[in-house]
Design a protein around this motif. Structure first.
Motif, PDB file in Angstrom:
ATOM      1  N   GLY A 161       4.689 -14.499 -13.121  1.00  0.00           N
ATOM      2  CA  GLY A 161       4.365 -15.959 -13.505  1.00  0.00           C
ATOM      3  C   GLY A 161       2.996 -16.173 -13.294  1.00  0.00           C
ATOM      4  N   ILE A 212       6.146 -20.301  -9.222  1.00  0.00           N
ATOM      5  CA  ILE A 212       6.651 -20.908 -10.570  1.00  0.00           C
ATOM      6  C   ILE A 212       8.054 -20.674 -10.617  1.00  0.00           C
ATOM      7  CG2 ILE A 212       5.856 -18.950 -12.198  1.00  0.00           C
ATOM      8  CD1 ILE A 212       5.769 -22.936 -12.983  1.00  0.00           C
ATOM      9  N   GLU A 213       8.433 -19.151 -10.346  1.00  0.00           N
ATOM     10  CA  GLU A 213       9.644 -18.732 -10.533  1.00  0.00           C
ATOM     11  C   GLU A 213      10.534 -19.581  -9.575  1.00  0.00           C
ATOM     12  OE1 GLU A 213       7.177 -16.698 -10.164  1.00  0.00           O
ATOM     13  OE2 GLU A 213       7.095 -15.158 -11.689  1.00  0.00           O
ATOM     14  N   GLY A 258      11.953 -23.791 -10.845  1.00  0.00           N
ATOM     15  CA  GLY A 258      13.100 -23.997 -11.835  1.00  0.00           C
ATOM     16  C   GLY A 258      13.274 -22.675 -12.827  1.00  0.00           C
ATOM     17  N   THR A 259      14.335 -23.017 -13.331  1.00  0.00           N
ATOM     18  CA  THR A 259      14.864 -21.692 -14.396  1.00  0.00           C
ATOM     19  C   THR A 259      15.050 -22.320 -15.774  1.00  0.00           C
ATOM     20  OG1 THR A 259      17.094 -21.880 -13.977  1.00  0.00           O
ATOM     21  CG2 THR A 259      16.084 -20.463 -12.318  1.00  0.00           C
ATOM     22  N   VAL A 260      14.906 -21.165 -16.668  1.00  0.00           N
ATOM     23  CA  VAL A 260      15.205 -21.478 -17.727  1.00  0.00           C
ATOM     24  C   VAL A 260      16.567 -22.454 -18.093  1.00  0.00           C
ATOM     25  CG1 VAL A 260      15.511 -20.905 -20.504  1.00  0.00           C
ATOM     26  CG2 VAL A 260      13.936 -19.527 -18.700  1.00  0.00           C
ATOM     27  N   LEU A 272      15.405 -26.536 -15.928  1.00  0.00           N
ATOM     28  CA  LEU A 272      13.955 -26.561 -15.507  1.00  0.00           C
ATOM     29  C   LEU A 272      13.813 -27.897 -14.754  1.00  0.00           C
ATOM     30  CD1 LEU A 272      13.644 -24.997 -18.423  1.00  0.00           C
ATOM     31  CD2 LEU A 272      11.768 -26.372 -18.734  1.00  0.00           C
ATOM     32  N   GLN A 282       8.106 -28.937 -15.372  1.00  0.00           N
ATOM     33  CA  GLN A 282       8.249 -27.978 -16.227  1.00  0.00           C
ATOM     34  C   GLN A 282       8.782 -28.558 -17.645  1.00  0.00           C
ATOM     35  OE1 GLN A 282      10.612 -25.378 -13.803  1.00  0.00           O
ATOM     36  NE2 GLN A 282       9.094 -23.841 -13.962  1.00  0.00           N
TER      37      GLN A 282
END
Lengths: 776, 297, 163
Positions: C38, C78-79, C82-84, C87, C91
């Protein structure tokens, strides 16, 4: 989908909705915001080696010897190549470049050796061990110097140092001069600036056992890229596959072959392993193609009633040592000199001249940045000379829909006057302009200025190649999931969102069910490239037609089943519905399965190739180069600190003819981003070259705009449904990178009464002008 | 050079002992070191000494009328110090113009001073305060310190009087006197991130429109941060009226010796120096509400 | 055999340990040893902010920080934000407000934006657009022109200040 619809309850009703014109988040944004996206710079292939280039430290010199022995002996080094190890196959816009230089070096970029090693550090160390002996040659840096008798010859095939040349003429200049009541003559110098993509240049080359190449590239024009790369490698273009991973920006810098790409491929071929080559930021500043610098002489004529009579333009382009796309920018420059406002007589000459400087490629705006800085400034000066206010003068000379320019640009939908009027009205332009003028002579540290500029740009593609088309392959699977394979590339500009919206709109399926595939030449159909603000128009139209064909096929199948005619059916939210009342007829996925497994099976698989209705120029540079044209009128408001020379931009009001907004978020983002680039061009960016060397190859001294310097931006879209645009949309993304700079220059003039003919208007330049101290 | 030893002392004593063995590379935040080593303009020595864990080199304190700022104090810590904001705001002003938040979070005062850039932003307010640096070394079985006036610390671009076996442990200055007023000016298109074209600090004790103990410090106009002593003398004890301010501007233009480089010409740096001192003096004058307008609208 | 130093630290909430050469930057360590790509190498000089990561509650340009100094520290990338699938609010705001175009600068920009707002936890409601812009002065974006970035952060400020 609701539980009801899953059970196939056919009493569902779906209202007509639209996704066009909405604020739609970009489909790849969540991955990017979470750091999940693997950019080319992040990619690792198994057994991958790292490539590095030895650039010369001379600007013009014979290569006497290159000693690579120590580099080859370094542990972890697999390949060391020089010009002696490879056939010197020529590539480039005029085939004047070779991947590794032999014989001589012609500019500070010249690549004299390359290394592939097991780590970046080892590759860098190996580069440091290569010893090159040179014999310096006299060098030349300015076009006028290079044209002189006896000037050093840069490229032996061009002993007079002349590279590409362009000429256009329409009408009788002498008669037009005689008719003019006022003639102004000015010289402008437009500088070197660079793209500053946040992702530095990077390429990965991987040969298979049959000698075919897969290149992971940041290219913006993958299909013609194969054609341009092949000669440098002695390969057939059909044996090159280009894969485009996500990239950190392009803005036109990736529209040609540059030596680092064939060099990487040559290293990979020699090593028998994949090789990744990445530029450091310093390398990026020095080696990435710049915007084309231009020296203009322009004579402009006007009658005392305010009508323009002629423009006569003569310009020199610093070609640098090799020819990339920069010296072809006169093609678009000319469109502005002949088409920006109504000018009955135009004469244009451009000569690109070889020098020992770095060389230019394409950059957002492509010649129109330079041409508009000139024409928009001259319009301001002419208005003042004639004694008309800046708005009335421009309106007097603004074309109307249907007019055709001397070069044959058909202004089918001309909104220039409308843009000017809206911009003037929204900003209260005239009284403020007058009051600032009245204030100029009064004491006070700060002076305020307001300025307007306009331009015209191709908005329906630009036919500079035999085809300006884009191919689409669209399929729907048994679950009503759509895959749209397009030749157009996503470089961050948001075409993924636009194409998704088009599919959503026509086929009535949700965003999550649409996949865009756009990154593999083995899969995708041809597209000429991401340039010329063409992607929404051309790829959008291609996708739109494909989607409509698919829709027709689907509705025909539904009609057969349901005894309702296809014209009375619609597609909404994954269902076939009755168009008039929205009552669901059948779920789309169910219909598709029925079609698939019918006695005569039918899959929805559509192909489409869209060629916009434009023309190649003839040999006199006449033809309707673009399917449509768009205008913008922007107003800049500035505050000048007369003590330090600092110019602060307070606000940009941008009015632009866009046809139709497809993605509100996307179009705003593109405009705001383009404006930022133009702000830098106007005030702070310059790649400083001295004796062929780059003095400021870093962000410390090459100043791009940052958040706190960014002014308030107000956007206004003139929507008129362009007849040939997809959903009525025109191309939009270059005008914002073109118009702000001269608007700012005109605003500075309004504030302090000084014209600038050579951006950037840095604090020092403005201070010097205010204090009457010329630079030695 | 390859690094052969990596040490992380947790006290000044340990650090000094490490440094006595010969030249080592000292690293704190790395904001100047890393760009230089990555660019190849500086090489690591065989021993790398990371001083970030020396807690006694942190902290801002005042005792017996003297401020002591630990060498490892970051620019952010200066910026956020309520004590300094109240008592020595010019330091906070300069910190606010320094680089970017990320750089401020990592840059230490010691690192900034040892880097000895002619433009060094934090040097300017410290020169106004007659700051002294404390240098520590190992001598005869213990830590020995010496104090060097900051205006005698820099010798050339990138060079100071510090020896290879010394550590810059703290910066000290007297608590400003009553009536002490100071200001810091730096401009350019980007408020903070750029290396100064010119930065200037002006200070003094203002009594009834007259400046005493005048200090004028300027960055990026000479090989080292400059104390413009002739200009100071011209202002000392003078009522700050238009004529005196104009003379100071002329004096400072004569006194600076800037170079032409890619960032700016010598002419422009001189020009800015004159503009800044006028602004600074008017600003200081305005502080006490004394006659004279504040020219910023 | 060149020198390697063993370090231990918290990385996105988990304890990790790794051996690094003393001259390795924190950025290289994150990208090469932990596949946390990231944070980006975009200038290597601390000028652009694309490598911004939070270390012990402060955002740092990791291209400038030696990896060895991560020992004992608490690092958030950044990882880890939050995650996809889920978020984090900053984000999500960047996504919803159209701030993301090519996205290369966004991990650094989002980390800095999050830090900027967190620094003002007591007086978030006072953060103006100008304050936000200044807080992002160390992050360069060539695509967006910053307007939507500031829009996104301002929206988060509004939401969090009223919560």
């Amino acid at each position: 989908m609701s539980a009801q619809s899953m059970s196939g309850n056919m009493n569902l009703v779906f209202e007509k909705t639209t996704v066009i014109g909405k604020r739609i988040a970009k489909p790849d944004a969540p991955d990017k915001a979470t750091g999940r996206t693997i950019y080319i710079n992040d990619m690792v292939l198994p057994r991958m080696l790292f490539g590095k280039i030895l650039h010369t430290d001379r600007v013009h010199a014979k290569i006497i010897s290159i000693d690579t022995r120590a580099a080859k002996a370094l542990a972890g080094v697999h390949v060391v190549l020089t010009g002696a190890d490879i056939p010197l196959l020529r590539f480039g816009t005029t085939r004047d470049n070779v991947p590794l230089k032999a014989g001589k070096v012609r500019c500070i970029r010249d690549e004299v050796a390359a290394v592939a090693a097991e780590s970046e550090a080892i590759a860098a160390a190996a580069i440091g061990l290569i010893k090159v002996e040179y014999e310096d040659l006299p060098a030349v840096f300015s076009p006028s110097e290079a044209l002189r008798e006896g000037a050093p010859v840069v490229q032996e095939d061009h002993p007079d140092n002349r590279s590409l040349a362009y000429e256009f003429s329409h009408g009788d200049i002498a008669a037009a001069e005689a008719e003019s009541d006022i003639i102004l003559e000015h010289e402008f110098v437009l500088p070197y600036v660079t793209h500053c993509c946040m992702g530095p240049s990077c390429v990965i080359a991987d040969f298979d056992t049959a000698g075919k190449l897969t290149l992971y590239s940041q290219t913006q024009y993958p299909y013609n890229f194969k054609m341009d790369l092949a000669p440098a490698l002695g390969m057939h273009p059909g044996d090159i596959r280009v894969i485009q991973p996500p990239i950190g920006g392009a803005f036109g810098s990736k529209l040609d072959i540059y030596p680092f790409e064939p060099i990487c491929a040559l290293l990979a071929r020699a090593a028998g392993r994949p090789v990744k080559l990445t530029f450091s930021r310093e390398e990026e500043f020095i080696n990435s193609p710049t915007r084309q610098p231009v020296e203009f002489k322009i004579r402009s004529g006007v009658k005392k009633d305010g009508s323009l009579t002629f423009r006569s333009v003569d310009c020199l382009l610093n070609n640098g040592a090799y020819t990339s796309w920069g010296p072809t920018t006169p093609i678009i420059q000319m469109r502005t000199f002949t088409g920006h406002f109504r000018v009955p007589v135009v004469e244009y000459k451009a000569q690109a001249v070889y020098t020992n400087n770095v060389y230019a490629g394409s950059f957002r705006g492509y010649g129109n940045v330079q041409a508009t800085f000139v024409t928009a400034t001259v319009m301001d000066m002419l208005a003042e000379e004639v004694g008309m206010d800046p708005i009335a003068f421009r309106l007097k000379n603004a074309q109307k829909s249907g007019e055709v320019t001397p070069q044959g640009s058909i202004l089918d939908d001309c909104r220039l006057a409308e843009c000017i009027e809206i911009a003037a009205q929204k900003t209260g332009f005239l009284p403020r302009h007058q009051s600032n003028t009245d204030n100029r002579g009064k004491p006070g540290r700060f002076k305020y200025g307001i300025g307007i500029a306009t331009s015209i740009h191709n908005a329906g593609g630009a036919k500079i190649h035999k085809s300006d088309g884009c191919g689409t392959i669209l399929k729907l699977d048994d679950y009503a999931r759509a895959t749209l394979i397009t030749g157009a590339s996503e470089i961050g500009q948001g075409i993924d969102a636009v194409l998704t919206q088009i599919v959503m709109e026509v086929l009535g399926i949700p965003m999550a069910d649409v996949t865009i595939v756009n990154n593999d030449t083995a899969l995708g159909p041809w597209d000429v490239g991401v340039h010329a603000s063409r992607t929404t128009f051309v790829a959008g139209n291609s996708a739109l037609r494909a989607a409509k064909t698919a829709r027709k096929q689907i509705l025909n199948a539904a009609s057969k089943q349901s005894n309702v005619s296809a014209e009375e059916l619609d597609l909404r939210q994954g269902h076939v519905v009755q168009a008039d009342n929205g009552v669901a007829v059948i779920r789309l996925d169910k219909l598709l399965r029925q079609m698939h497994f019918a006695a005569e099976p039918e899959l929805v698989m559509v192909t489409e190739y869209y060629e916009p209705p434009s023309e190649l120029e003839d040999k006199n540079h006449v033809g309707n180069l673009s399917a449509t044209w768009a205008h913008g009128a922007y107003v800049a408001e500035v505050k000048v600190d007369t003590e330090t020379g600092e110019v602060q931009v307070l606000k940009i009001t941008a009015v632009q003819d866009v046809g139709r907004v497809i993605n509100q978020l996307g179009i705003e983002g593109q405009m705001e981003g383009g404006i930022s680039v133009s702000l830098g061009y106007a005030l702070s960016e310059e790649l400083q070259l001295s004796e062929g060397k780059v003095l400021n190859p870093n962000f410390r001294d090459y100043k791009v705009f940052t958040a706190p310097e960014t002014p308030e931006i107000e956007l206004h879209f003139v929507e008129s449904d362009c007849k040939d645009g997809p959903m009525g949309a025109k191309g939009i993304a270059e005008l914002p990178a073109i118009i702000p700079a001269p608007a700012i220059a005109n605003a500075v003039y309004n504030a302090i009464g000084i014209r600038f003919f050579a951006p950037p208007m840095t604090p020092e330049k403005v201070a010097r002008a205010l204090h009457g101290v010329a630079r030695s | 050079m390859l690094i052969e030893n990596y040490k992380v002392p947790s006290t000044i004593v340990e650090a000094a002992q490490l440094l006595r063995h010969g030249a080592a590379t000292i690293v704190a935040g790395g904001t100047d070191l890393t760009p230089q080593t990555e660019a190849g303009v500086r090489e690591f020595r065989a021993t790398l000494v990371n001083i970030q864990r020396i807690e006694e080199m942190r902290g801002i304190s005042v005792a017996d009328g003297r401020y002591r700022i630990g060498g490892l104090t970051t620019v952010t810590e200066i910026l956020e110090s309520e004590l300094l904001a109240a008592d020595v705001p010019v330091l906070v002003e300069a910190a606010d113009h320094f680089a970017s938040p990320q750089i401020r979070n990592a840059s230490t005062l010691a690192g900034n001073l040892c880097n000895a850039s002619p433009a060094g932003d934090m040097c300017i307010p410290l020169l106004l305060l007659d700051a002294r640096v404390e240098l520590a070394r190992w001598a005869d079985g213990s830590v020995a310190t010496r104090s060097v006036a900051l205006d005698a610390f820099f010798t050339a671009p990138g060079k100071t009087v510090m020896q290879d076996d010394e550590l810059l442990t703290a910066i000290e200055f007297a608590q400003p006197a009553d009536g002490f007023t100071a200001t810091f000016i730096k401009s350019g298109p980007r408020p903070a991130l750029e290396i100064a074209t010119v930065s200037m600090g002006v200070a003094g004790v203002l009594r009834e429109g007259v400046l005493h103990n005048v200090r004028v410090a300027i960055g990026a106009v000479a090989p080292t941060p400059l104390r413009a002593t002739a200009t100071e003398a011209g202002l000392e004890g003078r009522l700050l009226d238009e004529k005196v301010i104009a003379r100071a501007a002329e004096s400072v233009r004569q006194e600076v010796s800037p170079i032409d480089d890619a960032r700016a010409s010598a002419w422009y740096r001189k020009h800015l120096s004159g503009v800044y001192i006028s602004r600074a003096l008017v600003r200081l004058q305005g502080v006490q509400g004394v006659s004279g307008h504040v020219a910023e609208n | 055999m060149s020198l390697k130093i063993e370090i231990k630290f918290m990385l996105n909430g988990r304890p990790v340990q790794v051996k690094v050469p003393p001259s390795m930057t924190t950025l290289s360590m994150l990208r090469e040893k932990f596949d946390l790509t990231g944070a980006k190498l975009a200038c290597g000089e601390g000028e652009c902010g694309a490598c911004t990561v939070k270390i012990d509650d402060r955002t740092i340009n990791t291209c400038l920080m030696l990896a060895v100094d991560c020992d004992g520290r608490d690092i958030e990338t950044i990882e880890g934000l939050g995650t996809v699938a889920g978020l984090e609010i900053m984000q999500q705001a960047f996504v919803d407000h159209g701030a993301v175009q090519c996205g290369y600068c966004m991990p650094g920009m989002i980390m800095q934006a999050r830090y900027l707002v967190d620094q003002h936890s007591a007086d978030k409601h006072k953060l103006t657009r100008a304050d936000i812009a200044r807080g992002l002065e160390g992050n360069i974006c060539r695509c967006s022109g910053y307007t939507k970035v500031v829009d996104a952060v301002a929206a988060v400020v509004l939401e969090e200040a009223s919560a």
